[in-house]
Design an enzyme around this catalytic site. Structure first.
Site, PDB file in Angstrom:
ATOM      1  N   GLU A 169      33.102  39.292  39.001  1.00  0.00           N
ATOM      2  CA  GLU A 169      33.832  38.706  38.365  1.00  0.00           C
ATOM      3  C   GLU A 169      32.746  37.348  37.957  1.00  0.00           C
ATOM      4  O   GLU A 169      32.399  36.652  38.676  1.00  0.00           O
ATOM      5  CB  GLU A 169      34.788  38.140  39.662  1.00  0.00           C
ATOM      6  N   LYS A 177      32.697  33.569  37.771  1.00  0.00           N
ATOM      7  CA  LYS A 177      32.310  32.346  38.901  1.00  0.00           C
ATOM      8  C   LYS A 177      31.810  32.065  39.605  1.00  0.00           C
ATOM      9  O   LYS A 177      30.133  32.718  38.635  1.00  0.00           O
ATOM     10  CB  LYS A 177      32.314  33.581  40.373  1.00  0.00           C
ATOM     11  N   GLU A 183      27.663  35.898  43.572  1.00  0.00           N
ATOM     12  CA  GLU A 183      28.671  35.897  43.165  1.00  0.00           C
ATOM     13  C   GLU A 183      29.147  35.895  42.488  1.00  0.00           C
ATOM     14  O   GLU A 183      30.659  36.095  42.783  1.00  0.00           O
ATOM     15  CB  GLU A 183      28.953  33.996  43.017  1.00  0.00           C
ATOM     16  N   GLU A 215      37.730  39.466  54.050  1.00  0.00           N
ATOM     17  CA  GLU A 215      36.897  39.483  53.096  1.00  0.00           C
ATOM     18  C   GLU A 215      35.775  40.257  53.846  1.00  0.00           C
ATOM     19  O   GLU A 215      35.664  39.097  54.677  1.00  0.00           O
ATOM     20  CB  GLU A 215      36.577  38.297  53.030  1.00  0.00           C
TER      21      GLU A 215
END
Ligand code: NAG
Ligand code: NAG
Ligand code: NAG
Ligand code: NAG
Ligand code: NAG
Length: 469
Positions: free
Chosen positions: A335, A338, A344, A279
């Site tokens: 997203e 999260k 985040e 990542e």
């Protein structure tokens, strides 16, 4: 691209081809040549994300070469069959102890999650767990003990099925190091070095596999923007740093982070285990008190990253020049489910609805001049004004009531001023009381890492809600 790396622009000359031919001859031994195609992390912690079918169409249209899943979802694995995407799948941390204890469990896992899809779906890596060494409860430490045995058993299950081309690894984070600076000082954490990392390295080395590592220059820069230059984090400008230990010269933060791992591995006796960046990325937005999370920096980081990682011949790092480092960008989508601080939920190249947040080309063929101009940067300096944490305008009132109770039960006298007869009781309103409670909670716990989020019920504001209280 403003980058000043001398090898960046050679893609079209004839030399790289010759170089590649020579390199592949040299590499016919243990680790076969791996392609430099960029991968994408397909995380799915969001509601209203595009369907798996549509998501895979999007991944293909973005010209990704690989995709990494956080599970082994059967619908997704089926949809990936017949595509040219190389696939990494993941075994959840909660399965590790069982797999480590019993070969039959590992055999069954491979039977259920790999056999039906391989080779039509090009499964290349099975990652046993995600950031296992970043969690510290007694139960987590139990998982540490079983990590490498579980990896061995999964590998044995694959061998028994003649699926030797599938590599087994695990995805770790930079916190496996206790010392990262200067890079030559890189050392594994003493609580895991001998008992987990050494056997892990032995396994990776003897199976010609890769160390998968999440590497985010954003984190060291954003926690220490005074000492680390933004340019070095974004691969911009002409910065250089000479490591006094090794004498190697660095011009970006990612290389420094990667080499701190390379030096740590070398000290442990494994100088040749190659890295995969499982990542990396940069947030396109975040909370008011998070610096540098914006579209300009996110696009700059990811574009420069792609240029470097697809360069031909490969750049590698100062300690390991010329080595391909397969890289997965985090993440395909923003997203929204999260938890935690605002960034985040904003690591995506795409919005929740699948539209792009900025132009990006994962093949590395597009030049900076092909892209539309980026919005100007806004928040590269820490925000100095006051910030309050209040109830979000669209908050569900039932849930807000529960969050109010939760906040009031944390800390000392968090909601004392809300008691009947006290100064903030009137006017009685759930939204006002929750806003007071969130701010009061946040003041006490912010320095301990608490976020102003409450599952989306709370937001930061620079507008003084004082008239409420
Ligand atoms: C970068 O800086 C170094 C020394 O500060 C200099 O020698 C070099 O020419 C510069 N490179 C570029 C591309 O500007
Ligand atoms: C290397 O790390 C150690 C601690 O792990 C530290 O004491 C030392 O100062 C570091 N060396 C340099 C040159 O920063
Ligand atoms: C790593 O693997 C290579 C080749 O398979 C082998 O020669 C070497 O001894 C191994 N290193 C360690 C420390 O086991
Ligand atoms: C509010 O949340 C509650 C509990 O989660 C849920 O039952 C209810 O349907 C939600 N109301 C609205 C209007 O979304
Ligand atoms: C609450 O008070 C106790 C004792 O007075 C103290 O130890 C604790 O740190 C306080 N907690 C917070 C969040 O301030």
């Amino acid at each position: 691209m403003k980058s000043s790396f001398p090898m960046d622009n050679k893609r079209s000359s004839a030399k790289p081809l010759l170089f590649c031919l020579i390199m592949s001859c040299l590499l016919v031994g243990s680790w076969a040549q791996i392609s430099n195609k960029i991968g994408i992390n397909y995380g799915r912690f969001g509601n209203n994300l595009p369907s798996p079918y549509r998501s895979i169409e999007i991944i293909k249209s973005m010209k990704a070469g690989r995709v990494k899943l956080y599970d082994s979802d059967h619908e997704v694995l089926k949809l990936l069959s017949g595509t040219k995407l190389e696939v990494s799948i993941m075994i959840p941390n909660s399965d590790i102890i069982n797999l480590g204890l019993e070969q039959t469990s590992a055999d069954q896992w491979v039977e259920d999650n790999v056999v039906p899809y391989y080779p039509a779906t090009m499964i290349r890596f099975i990652l046993v767990g995600n950031r296992v060494l970043s969690h510290y409860s007694d139960h987590d430490r139990e998982i540490w003990r079983h990590l490498v045995p579980a990896m061995r058993r999964v590998k044995a299950a694959l061998r028994a099925r003649y699926m030797r081309n599938i590599k087994v690894s695990t995805s770790l984070a930079m916190d496996i190091l206790q010392s990262t600076f200067p890079p030559s000082n890189g050392t594994f954490r003493s609580d895991v070095s001998a008992n987990v990392v050494a056997p892990l390295m032995h396994f990776l080395n003897s199976t010609n596999s890769y160390l998968f590592l999440n590497v985010y220059p954003y984190f060291p820069w954003s926690t220490n923007p005074k000492d680390i230059s933004l340019d070095s984090a974004l691969f911009e400008g002409n910065v250089s740093y000479k490591d006094p230990g090794s004498g190697l010269v660095y011009n970006n933060l990612l290389d420094q982070m990667l080499d701190s791992i390379n030096f740590a591995m070398e000290k442990l006796g494994y100088p040749n285990v190659p890295l995969v960046i499982s990542e990396t990325g940069w947030p396109n937005s975040g909370d008011l008190d998070q610096i540098g999370a914006n579209v300009h920096n996110a696009a700059t980081y990811n574009r420069n990253l792609i240029g470097r990682m697809t360069a031909n011949p490969p750049l590698g790092t100062p300690a390991r020049p010329g080595v391909v480092i397969p890289t997965f960008i985090y993440s395909l989508f923003d997203e929204n489910q999260k938890a935690g601080i605002g960034t985040e939920r904003h690591w995506g190249l795409l919005r929740q609805d699948g539209t792009s947040i900025y132009d990006i080309d994962l093949s590395g063929e597009r030049q900076e001049s092909d892209y539309r101009p980026l919005p100007v940067t806004q928040n590269n300096e820490p925000y100095r004004g006051k910030i309050w944490c209040v109830a979000a305008a669209e908050a569900n009132l039932t849930e807000l009531g529960s969050a109010l109770n939760f906040a009031c039960n944390q800390g000392n006298g968090t909601c004392a001023a809300l008691a009947p007869s006290r100064e903030c009781y009137q006017p009685v309103s759930l939204v006002r009381h929750a806003s007071y409670a969130f701010s009061s909670y946040w003041v006490q716990f912010r320095s301990l890492g608490a976020s102003c989020y409450f599952n989306g019920l709370a937001v930061q504001t620079t507008t003084d809600p004082g008239n409420l209280f």
